[in-house]
Design an enzyme around this catalytic site. Sequence first.
Site, short mmCIF file in Angstrom:
data_model
loop_
_atom_site.label_atom_id
_atom_site.label_comp_id
_atom_site.label_asym_id
_atom_site.label_seq_id
_atom_site.Cartn_x
_atom_site.Cartn_y
_atom_site.Cartn_z
CB THR A 76 -0.91 -0.02 1.25
OG1 THR A 76 -1.65 -1.22 1.24
CG2 THR A 76 -1.86 1.17 1.27
CB VAL A 77 3.07 2.77 2.57
CG1 VAL A 77 3.77 4.12 2.73
CG2 VAL A 77 1.96 2.64 3.61
CB VAL B 26 3.00 9.12 14.63
CG1 VAL B 26 1.85 9.57 15.53
CG2 VAL B 26 4.04 8.34 15.41
CB ILE C 206 -1.35 14.28 10.69
CG1 ILE C 206 -2.80 13.96 10.34
CG2 ILE C 206 -1.25 15.51 11.58
CD1 ILE C 206 -3.69 13.69 11.56
N GLY D 270 -11.89 -2.78 4.11
CA GLY D 270 -10.42 -2.82 3.99
C GLY D 270 -9.73 -1.96 5.05
CD GLU E 27 -3.63 -5.45 9.16
OE1 GLU E 27 -3.13 -6.57 9.32
OE2 GLU E 27 -2.99 -4.42 8.97
CG ASP F 85 -1.95 1.22 14.87
OD1 ASP F 85 -1.03 0.96 14.08
OD2 ASP F 85 -2.60 2.28 14.81
CE LYS G 63 -0.54 4.53 13.94
NZ LYS G 63 -1.92 4.43 13.46
P1 NAP Z 1 1.72 -3.94 2.86
O1 NAP Z 1 0.69 -3.39 1.96
O2 NAP Z 1 1.45 -5.23 3.54
O3 NAP Z 1 3.08 -4.05 2.03
C1 NAP Z 1 4.23 -4.65 2.54
C2 NAP Z 1 5.26 -4.77 1.45
O4 NAP Z 1 6.46 -5.27 2.03
C3 NAP Z 1 4.89 -5.73 0.32
O5 NAP Z 1 5.30 -5.21 -0.91
C4 NAP Z 1 5.65 -7.00 0.67
O6 NAP Z 1 6.06 -7.74 -0.47
C5 NAP Z 1 6.88 -6.45 1.34
N1 NAP Z 1 7.45 -7.36 2.34
C6 NAP Z 1 6.84 -7.83 3.45
N2 NAP Z 1 7.69 -8.63 4.13
C7 NAP Z 1 8.82 -8.65 3.42
C8 NAP Z 1 10.05 -9.32 3.60
N3 NAP Z 1 10.28 -10.13 4.63
N4 NAP Z 1 11.02 -9.13 2.68
C9 NAP Z 1 10.80 -8.33 1.61
N5 NAP Z 1 9.66 -7.66 1.39
C10 NAP Z 1 8.68 -7.84 2.29
O7 NAP Z 1 2.07 -2.90 4.02
P2 NAP Z 1 1.74 -1.33 4.04
O8 NAP Z 1 0.32 -1.14 4.44
O9 NAP Z 1 2.25 -0.69 2.82
O10 NAP Z 1 2.60 -0.87 5.32
C11 NAP Z 1 3.99 -0.66 5.25
C12 NAP Z 1 4.46 0.06 6.52
O11 NAP Z 1 3.81 1.32 6.61
C13 NAP Z 1 4.10 -0.66 7.82
O12 NAP Z 1 5.13 -0.47 8.76
C14 NAP Z 1 2.83 0.04 8.28
O13 NAP Z 1 2.62 -0.03 9.67
C15 NAP Z 1 3.13 1.45 7.85
N6 NAP Z 1 1.96 2.28 7.66
C16 NAP Z 1 0.98 1.87 6.82
C17 NAP Z 1 -0.13 2.68 6.61
C18 NAP Z 1 -1.20 2.29 5.65
O14 NAP Z 1 -2.12 3.10 5.42
N7 NAP Z 1 -1.17 1.11 5.06
C19 NAP Z 1 -0.22 3.92 7.30
C20 NAP Z 1 0.82 4.31 8.14
C21 NAP Z 1 1.91 3.48 8.31
P3 NAP Z 1 5.02 -8.45 -1.47
O15 NAP Z 1 4.30 -7.32 -2.12
O16 NAP Z 1 5.85 -9.21 -2.40
O17 NAP Z 1 4.13 -9.27 -0.58
N1 HSE Z 2 -4.12 0.50 11.21
C1 HSE Z 2 -3.84 1.90 11.33
C2 HSE Z 2 -5.11 2.67 11.59
C3 HSE Z 2 -3.18 2.49 10.09
O1 HSE Z 2 -6.20 2.11 11.56
O2 HSE Z 2 -5.01 3.86 11.86
C4 HSE Z 2 -1.71 2.28 10.06
O3 HSE Z 2 -1.08 2.97 11.08
#
Ligand code: NAP
Ligand code: HSE
Length: 432
Positions: free
Chosen positions: A14-15, A137, A141, A192, A195, A206, A210
């Site tokens: 996603t990110v 965090v 923002i 979505g 999880e 979570d 933060k």
């Molecule tokens: P995600 O959608 O699950 O994506 C994770 C990515 O990392 C995927 O591309 C995955 O590869 C790769 N990956 C996972 N384990 C791996 C490993 N062992 N070796 C190599 N690549 C690996 O996660 P996300 O939602 O983008 O979140 C990423 C980070 O941002 C997290 O720390 C999360 O807490 C933080 N965050 C997310 C959001 C949000 O809105 N989603 C908001 C704030 C912060 P594949 O694609 O091949 O599976």
């Molecule tokens: N799961 C978090 C939330 C997003 O619902 O705010 C990633 O920090």
Amino acid sequence: MHSPVRIGLMGLGTVGSGVFEILHKHPEQIARRSGGPIEIARVLVRDSNKPRRVPVPEDKITTDASLLLEDPSIDVIVELIGCPGGSVEPARSYIAGALRAGKHVVTANKEVLAKHGQELFALASEHRVGLYFEAAVAGGIPIIKSIKEALVANEMRTIMGIINGTTNYMLTKMAYEGRSFDDVLKEAQEMGYAEADPTSDVEGHDAAYKLAILASLAFETEIPVDEVYREGITKVTPEDMAYADELGYVIKLLAIAKAHDGAVEARVHPTMIPKGHPLAAVNDVFNAIFLEGDSVGELMFYGRGAGKLPTGSAVVADIVQAAQDLRRGVGGWLNGKAAVKRILSPMEVVSSYYVHAKVVDNPGVLAQIARAFGDNGVSIGSVIQKGVRQDPVSLVFVTHKVLEKNMQAALNQIASLPVVRRVANVIRVEGE
Ligand code: NAP
Ligand code: HSE
């Protein structure tokens, strides 16, 4: 213009795909603001055969982290792999390895920072590189930069935030549609937001990660995440929501940290706040952080705490900062060591409380409960009784501010009264 700053992007979920998209949406603007171009040199993923939402050239994708960590031409590692399965590895080792190799690191990984931040910031300082974490965090923002830079003149007094969008969405639906926790959780999963395993969000982990990051930064002391008091939203019922409404409150999962003389309190729990409080109007998946500094007074930050582009926006801001720092030849963040502050135990914290007891509807029951409160120094602000000649009926109290230790003693005494069927819920009240 300088030569390109080369990025090793870890994670294209996603990110990661949001970051890729933003960097390719405005390359000239980003180059101008960074002092030169930014180039994604290599992208680490778990499964190189997965179809991708963004057009990354195939030869840049790898599953071998050493191709990023050991490539001396890569200047900045952007860690966006998270903690799949609840494990800080390999993210923690990748961040540490990158810092040791003299690379700046940008991460959105709140769990790794909350659990291993001290060790990683020490490594960054030792190797004179930056560890940037705006996206960890409250997503889009800009709260980290604001505390580190714009508010640096202040001694922070209070942080109160809605920093988990999933639970805020669920509580909003429960409040406005009268629905149950299980029902809105199912919807949040279908949308979505939550999880398949919602534990980290609904149990407050979570938000605790933060808060540990925010409060450590704002109060200049290490706040281990294990010392953040934590309660999730699973026990909040439609009945509590209706009582909150009747009493003039809304229920939010708040992350609260307050400075005391030489000490800090840090807690995450469902909280009743008056409908007129600025945080009460923060609904759906939105996040907000209410701060109080000694010079600036009260401030509130509002926006999207998650999602590919809002979070990508914060990550790209850190990449630009890292590129500027690289080009200026500076690394890390200059900050002296402040005195370590004690973290208050939950029993030392002062709050008001909503108490919902299911009792027998007989003469003298209210007096017995009032005596238990009084015996323990708890002063009652208001009482509501609902239902007549039923067994049980609901008695709802809102107390004045009291030390948690006294409140727990009162609750134990109340729970042991034969006329009390059960104490159905206890929710802290803040912001009056
Ligand atoms: P995600 O959608 O699950 O994506 C994770 C990515 O990392 C995927 O591309 C995955 O590869 C790769 N990956 C996972 N384990 C791996 C490993 N062992 N070796 C190599 N690549 C690996 O996660 P996300 O939602 O983008 O979140 C990423 C980070 O941002 C997290 O720390 C999360 O807490 C933080 N965050 C997310 C959001 C949000 O809105 N989603 C908001 C704030 C912060 P594949 O694609 O091949 O599976
Ligand atoms: N799961 C978090 C939330 C997003 O619902 O705010 C990633 O920090």
